[in-house]
Motif scaffolding. Structure first.
Motif, short mmCIF file in Angstrom:
data_model
loop_
_atom_site.label_atom_id
_atom_site.label_comp_id
_atom_site.label_asym_id
_atom_site.label_seq_id
_atom_site.Cartn_x
_atom_site.Cartn_y
_atom_site.Cartn_z
N HIS A 11 -38.34 31.53 -4.19
CA HIS A 11 -39.59 31.34 -4.54
C HIS A 11 -40.57 32.56 -4.60
CE1 HIS A 11 -43.66 29.91 -4.71
NE2 HIS A 11 -43.43 29.52 -5.63
N ASP A 12 -40.55 33.17 -3.29
CA ASP A 12 -41.28 34.46 -3.08
C ASP A 12 -40.75 35.64 -3.79
OD1 ASP A 12 -42.62 32.73 -1.21
OD2 ASP A 12 -41.53 33.68 0.62
N PHE A 13 -39.47 35.68 -3.88
CA PHE A 13 -38.91 36.79 -4.85
C PHE A 13 -39.55 36.71 -6.27
CE2 PHE A 13 -35.81 38.39 -7.78
CZ PHE A 13 -35.69 39.60 -7.38
N ILE A 14 -39.37 35.45 -6.97
CA ILE A 14 -39.90 35.13 -8.30
C ILE A 14 -41.16 35.71 -8.26
CG2 ILE A 14 -40.27 33.63 -10.10
CD1 ILE A 14 -37.01 34.46 -9.82
N LYS A 15 -41.97 35.26 -7.29
CA LYS A 15 -43.46 35.32 -7.61
C LYS A 15 -43.52 36.84 -7.47
CE LYS A 15 -45.33 31.51 -8.08
NZ LYS A 15 -46.11 31.39 -9.31
N SER A 16 -43.07 37.72 -6.36
CA SER A 16 -43.21 39.11 -6.54
C SER A 16 -42.63 39.94 -7.43
CB SER A 16 -42.42 39.51 -5.24
OG SER A 16 -40.95 39.76 -5.39
N MET A 17 -41.82 39.19 -8.60
CA MET A 17 -41.49 39.87 -9.76
C MET A 17 -42.30 39.78 -10.88
SD MET A 17 -38.18 41.37 -9.28
CE MET A 17 -37.76 41.38 -10.80
N GLU A 18 -43.37 38.78 -10.62
CA GLU A 18 -44.26 38.68 -11.93
C GLU A 18 -45.32 39.54 -11.80
OE1 GLU A 18 -43.78 33.74 -12.10
OE2 GLU A 18 -45.42 34.29 -10.64
N LYS A 19 -45.94 39.87 -12.86
CA LYS A 19 -47.03 40.41 -13.18
C LYS A 19 -48.00 39.73 -13.53
CE LYS A 19 -44.57 44.83 -14.11
NZ LYS A 19 -43.62 44.56 -13.01
N LYS A 20 -49.41 40.14 -13.46
CA LYS A 20 -50.71 39.45 -13.38
C LYS A 20 -50.63 39.09 -15.03
CE LYS A 20 -55.57 39.87 -13.12
NZ LYS A 20 -56.70 40.11 -12.64
N ASN A 21 -50.59 37.79 -15.07
CA ASN A 21 -50.57 37.06 -16.50
C ASN A 21 -49.62 37.19 -17.15
OD1 ASN A 21 -53.48 36.63 -16.46
ND2 ASN A 21 -54.04 38.73 -17.00
N PHE A 22 -48.32 37.38 -16.35
CA PHE A 22 -47.20 37.26 -16.94
C PHE A 22 -46.18 36.48 -16.09
CE2 PHE A 22 -48.71 40.91 -19.24
CZ PHE A 22 -48.55 40.47 -20.74
N PRO A 23 -46.35 35.39 -15.93
CA PRO A 23 -45.45 34.41 -15.05
C PRO A 23 -44.03 34.52 -15.41
CG PRO A 23 -46.72 32.91 -16.24
CD PRO A 23 -47.18 34.49 -16.73
N PHE A 24 -43.10 34.23 -14.67
CA PHE A 24 -41.72 34.21 -15.02
C PHE A 24 -41.43 32.94 -15.55
CE2 PHE A 24 -37.03 32.75 -13.75
CZ PHE A 24 -36.51 33.54 -14.72
N LYS A 25 -41.00 33.00 -16.90
CA LYS A 25 -40.66 31.46 -17.33
C LYS A 25 -39.22 31.65 -17.91
CE LYS A 25 -44.96 29.92 -18.13
NZ LYS A 25 -45.42 28.82 -17.01
N PRO A 26 -38.45 30.79 -17.17
CA PRO A 26 -36.89 30.84 -17.34
C PRO A 26 -36.74 30.37 -18.67
CG PRO A 26 -37.36 29.87 -15.40
CD PRO A 26 -38.65 30.06 -15.99
N ASP A 27 -35.74 30.95 -19.50
CA ASP A 27 -35.41 30.69 -20.87
C ASP A 27 -33.86 30.11 -21.14
OD1 ASP A 27 -33.91 32.85 -20.55
OD2 ASP A 27 -35.21 33.99 -22.25
N THR A 28 -33.45 29.76 -21.95
CA THR A 28 -32.04 29.08 -22.14
C THR A 28 -30.91 30.02 -21.61
OG1 THR A 28 -32.75 27.80 -24.10
CG2 THR A 28 -30.39 28.33 -23.75
N ASP A 29 -31.18 31.40 -21.84
CA ASP A 29 -30.14 32.67 -21.56
C ASP A 29 -30.47 32.68 -20.08
OD1 ASP A 29 -28.68 34.97 -22.23
OD2 ASP A 29 -30.43 36.24 -21.15
N PHE A 30 -31.46 32.39 -19.24
CA PHE A 30 -31.41 32.51 -18.00
C PHE A 30 -30.43 31.47 -17.49
CE2 PHE A 30 -33.37 30.45 -13.95
CZ PHE A 30 -33.07 31.77 -13.23
N TYR A 31 -30.82 30.04 -17.83
CA TYR A 31 -30.17 29.08 -17.36
C TYR A 31 -28.73 29.12 -17.54
CZ TYR A 31 -34.86 26.84 -16.64
OH TYR A 31 -35.88 26.59 -16.25
N ASN A 32 -28.31 29.65 -18.69
CA ASN A 32 -26.56 29.96 -19.06
C ASN A 32 -26.14 31.03 -18.01
OD1 ASN A 32 -26.78 27.89 -21.02
ND2 ASN A 32 -27.32 29.44 -22.44
N LYS A 33 -26.82 31.95 -17.97
CA LYS A 33 -26.50 32.91 -17.10
C LYS A 33 -26.15 32.56 -15.75
CE LYS A 33 -27.18 37.19 -20.01
NZ LYS A 33 -27.82 38.25 -20.06
N VAL A 34 -27.09 31.88 -15.12
CA VAL A 34 -26.96 31.40 -13.70
C VAL A 34 -26.30 30.36 -13.57
CG1 VAL A 34 -29.23 33.00 -13.01
CG2 VAL A 34 -29.28 30.58 -13.72
#
Length: 73
Positions: free
Chosen positions: A9-32
């Motif tokens: 969770h902390d890693f995902i938050k650190s990757m996010e930019k202001k006003n650009f939260p990480f939103k997993p998509d179908t590609d993300f779910y398929n790859k992981v």
């Protein structure tokens, strides 16, 4: 897993930019190989990720596994 310490969770938050939260998509779910509900549970520390899941997440984000797990000393 300690609810106060969720490195994924902390890693995902650190990757996010202001006003650009990480939103997993179908590609993300398929790859992981993690379904949406389980991903949400991992982020909320309701379940611990498996070694295979941590490996897949690290590979997807091109980071070392140690950035995603808490290593006990």
């Amino acid at each position: 897993m300690d609810k106060d310490s969720n490195k994924i969770h902390d890693f995902i938050k650190s990757m996010e930019k202001k006003n650009f939260p990480f939103k997993p998509d179908t590609d993300f779910y398929n790859k992981v190989g993690i379904k949406r509900k389980r991903w949400a549970m991992i982020l909320r520390s309701e379940v611990s990720p498996t070694v295979k899941e941590v490996n897949a997440i690290a590979k997807y984000f091109n980071v070392q596994i140690t950035e995603l797990i808490e290593i006990e000393k």
